[in-house]
Write an enzyme that holds these catalytic residues in place. Structure first.
Site, PDB file in Angstrom:
ATOM      1  N   CYS A 145       0.820  -1.356   0.009  1.00 44.96           N
ATOM      2  CA  CYS A 145      -0.097  -0.023   0.003  1.00 44.96           C
ATOM      3  C   CYS A 145       0.791   1.187   0.070  1.00 44.96           C
ATOM      4  O   CYS A 145       2.082   1.144  -0.243  1.00 44.96           O
ATOM      5  CB  CYS A 145      -0.888  -0.213   1.147  1.00 44.96           C
ATOM      6  SG  CYS A 145      -1.979  -1.388   1.431  1.00 44.96           S
ATOM      7  N   ILE A 167      11.750  -9.197 -20.137  1.00 50.56           N
ATOM      8  CA  ILE A 167      11.967  -8.004 -20.941  1.00 50.56           C
ATOM      9  C   ILE A 167      13.260  -7.928 -21.678  1.00 50.56           C
ATOM     10  O   ILE A 167      14.169  -8.579 -21.236  1.00 50.56           O
ATOM     11  CB  ILE A 167      11.448  -6.918 -20.023  1.00 50.56           C
ATOM     12  CG1 ILE A 167      11.575  -5.620 -20.950  1.00 50.56           C
ATOM     13  CG2 ILE A 167      12.795  -6.664 -19.280  1.00 50.56           C
ATOM     14  CD1 ILE A 167      10.945  -4.371 -20.013  1.00 50.56           C
ATOM     15  N   LEU A 194       9.239 -12.493 -11.904  1.00 49.96           N
ATOM     16  CA  LEU A 194      10.078 -11.727 -13.019  1.00 49.96           C
ATOM     17  C   LEU A 194      11.228 -12.706 -13.249  1.00 49.96           C
ATOM     18  O   LEU A 194      12.045 -12.896 -12.375  1.00 49.96           O
ATOM     19  CB  LEU A 194      10.325 -10.615 -12.186  1.00 49.96           C
ATOM     20  CG  LEU A 194       9.347  -9.488 -11.821  1.00 49.96           C
ATOM     21  CD1 LEU A 194       9.951  -8.144 -11.310  1.00 49.96           C
ATOM     22  CD2 LEU A 194       8.332  -9.150 -12.961  1.00 49.96           C
ATOM     23  N   SER A 253      10.501 -11.974  -7.177  1.00 47.86           N
ATOM     24  CA  SER A 253      11.690 -11.379  -7.794  1.00 47.86           C
ATOM     25  C   SER A 253      13.289 -11.838  -7.139  1.00 47.86           C
ATOM     26  O   SER A 253      13.207 -11.842  -6.009  1.00 47.86           O
ATOM     27  CB  SER A 253      11.678  -9.677  -8.118  1.00 47.86           C
ATOM     28  OG  SER A 253      12.625  -9.308  -8.776  1.00 47.86           O
TER      29      SER A 253
END
EC number: 6.3.5.4
Length: 590
Positions: free
Chosen positions: A2, A294, A266, A370
């Site tokens: 948050c 990516i 990831l 990750s």
């Protein structure tokens, strides 16, 4: 996960709820699912919610328990909350929600600051004690969750990001010369409590603060990473350490699956992220496991993707894999937005990679694991062998890691910023502290407790939270960190580093991934500046509107004359480092 904010007044005035609302709304990307406020006399709290652990409204924040006299805002995830809840129920506590927030609130009531060592997770939180009028603030061991502070004689404000704090007003935006020297020298790492903006601090990791209505502050560091094997581990063989590493990582990966939503990975194709995929498969995660990679355009003869390795892992474990390919034009288009999302300017090329990858991932899931932290904990970087056994470990570390020494810094910066070699002094003082005897352990300690916090960890938090995506980092489980510090350096350094981790990984992932050359998220276009990117950097540095009295003109001209030849010891662009400051300041309206 948050965004939190708040204000506590010391001047007998009610809290400025309007300022807290502005700060909180600036955190909307971190918590897009809900918003809440609480105000009581000198205190105001704000919260933006990302629903992960408990999707019900009962876990909304600020969380108020009038019976206990406590109010709280919390950013993060407590992975062992079911075990803590059972313990609290045994003490007689009753719960109205099913998530980790209420466990944190009631745990504080039961144990106060002694709660902190019981927590396995990432967190920054603030708890208001109605009856004592005190505010208690704490941050997790390795600083995975950020917390920024602004203090005056009249009030304390806090927020999950520095740009959000600026929205509260009454901060001049002047630059901090200590932080500027760190940024330009220490690979953009600015150790806590400093930030680039004077008047804004960041709370150090593994620390807590108690502050009363008069502004009296008590602080304490509640955890330290100590190096050297325990007495019971003195006779451990390499195989013992290898198995213990794998077993501890198994637990860290499994516990980070606790969520009410799907969790992805990831996947760079390196050992660390590939091992996470393999361990998740071992833990029983089925064919719906999502993985994301990516890649970028080649530049300067350097390949811009590692899809051959990430594809190999995805095929081996039969994941639902997603590739994202980015062209130079999109980097230039999206870099300003990525810099707006940064709490502090960062020069790592990985930032835009994580920003664009998080954008794609957020379309498919709300939580990812990750691999950050493995290099800093298990000695994966090239400078550790250079430091190992050095007669002057601090000097060896500075030579290998620092972007520029103080003499070069003076030649670069205008005279008013020549205030001292703060980065050099910091490293020398850190290396002189007790708790790590071997030279390489001193380097590992500064990297895992300082550099890691304010480079890779901050990068991942800022870039993923820009898209309301929660990133979980199993290597930063405190049990993994403490274990790594106990493993002798001779078991980490061989074979290019991370030896014990790589050998443990052979039980889980294909050998081709382990025996490959070391990689990273490559963005060659920001390292080998050319074409449109170089033109844009030139504009950022030479446009009169960007002149903030930082750099000496002849230094900029020297860098622009040979942009591809001006690289730091870590192979980053010195020219990009200068432009990045101007870009960040512009995007923050400073």
């Amino acid at each position: 996960m948050c965004g939190i904010a708040g204000e506590l007044r010391f001047d007998n005035q009610p809290a400025d709820l309007a300022a807290v609302e502005r700060i909180t709304q600036h955190l909307t990307a971190r918590g897009p699912d809900a918003c809440g406020f609480h105000s009581q006399g000198p205190l105001a709290l704000g919260h933006r919610r990302l629903k992960i652990m408990d999707l019900c409204e009962a876990s909304g924040q600020p969380m108020i328990d009038p019976t206990l006299g406590l109010a709280m805002v919390f950013n993060g995830a407590i992975y062992n909350y079911p075990e803590l809840r059972a313990e609290l129920e045994g003490l007689g506590y009753r719960f109205f929600s099913d998530g980790d927030t209420e466990v944190l609130l009631k745990g504080y009531h039961a144990w106060r600051e002694a709660l902190l060592p019981r927590l396995n997770g990432m967190f920054a939180f603030a708890i208001w004690e109605r009856d004592s009028g005190q505010l208690f603030i704490a941050r997790d061991r390795l600083g995975i969750k950020p917390l920024y502070l602004s203090r005056t004689g009249k009030r304390l404000r806090f927020a999950s990001s520095l740009p959000a704090l600026l929205q509260g007003g009454d901060i001049t935006g002047e630059l901090n010369p200590v932080a500027l020297n760190h940024y330009m020298s220490f690979h953009a790492v600015v150790p806590a409590p400093d930030t680039l903006i004077a008047g804004i601090e960041k709370m150090p990791p593994a620390s807590w603060m108690r502050i009363d209505s008069q502004g009296t502050v008590t602080t304490q560091r509640w955890w330290e990473l100590r190096f050297g094997a325990d007495e019971s581990e003195q006779d451990y063989s390499f195989e013992d350490w290898q198995q213990k590493t794998l077993d501890t990582l198994r637990e860290a990966v499994a516990i980070r699956q606790r969520a009410a939503v799907d969790v992805g990975v990831l996947l760079s194709g390196g050992v660390d992220s590939s091992l996470l995929v393999g361990l998740l498969r071992e833990a029983g995660v089925g064919e719906n496991l999502l993985t994301f990679s990516i890649g970028f355009e080649d530049a300067g003869g350097e390949r811009g993707d590692e899809f051959n390795y990430s594809d190999l892992v995805a095929r081996h474990f039969q994941t639902r894999h997603h590739q994202l390919r980015i062209r130079e034009r999109e980097i230039l288009e999206q870099l300003p937005a990525a810099f707006r999302a940064m709490s502090e300017p960062m020069v790592s090329h990985d930032c835009i990679a994580f920003y664009l990858l998080a954008r794609e991932v957020s379309k498919h899931c709300k939580v990812v694991q990750s691999g950050q932290g493995a290099d800093e904990l298990f000695a994966g970087y090239h400078w550790y062998p250079q430091v190992d056994g050095a007669s002057d470990p601090a000097a060896a570390y500075l030579k290998a890691f620092r972007d520029r020494d103080y003499e070069e810094y003076q030649a670069l910066m205008q005279a008013r910023w020549h205030k001292g070699d703060f980065s050099g002094d910091f490293v020398r003082q850190h290396f002189a502290q007790p708790g790590a005897d071997a030279a390489v352990d001193k380097a590992l300690r500064i990297d895992s407790t300082v550099m890691l916090v304010d480079d890779p960890v901050k990068r991942v938090d800022n870039m993923t939270m820009a898209w309301g995506l929660e990133a979980r980092t199993p290597f930063l489980d405190y049990r993994v960190a403490e274990l790594s510090a106990r493993i002798p350096a001779r078991y980490k350094l061989p074979e290019g580093g991370k030896y014990v981790l790589k050998e443990a990984a052979r039980q889980v992932i294909p050998a081709e991934v382990i025996d490959r050359p070391k990689g990273y998220f490559p963005v060659p276009g920001l390292k080998h500046l050319q074409g449109d990117t170089l033109d844009w950097v030139r504009q950022l540095l030479l446009d009169p509107s960007q002149d903030r009295g930082l750099y000496q003109t002849d230094a900029i001209e020297r860098l622009l004359a040979d942009p591809d030849g001006q690289l730091t010891p870590l192979r980053g662009s010195k020219l990009w480092q200068l432009a990045a400051v101007n870009l960040w300041l512009s995007e923050q309206g400073l």
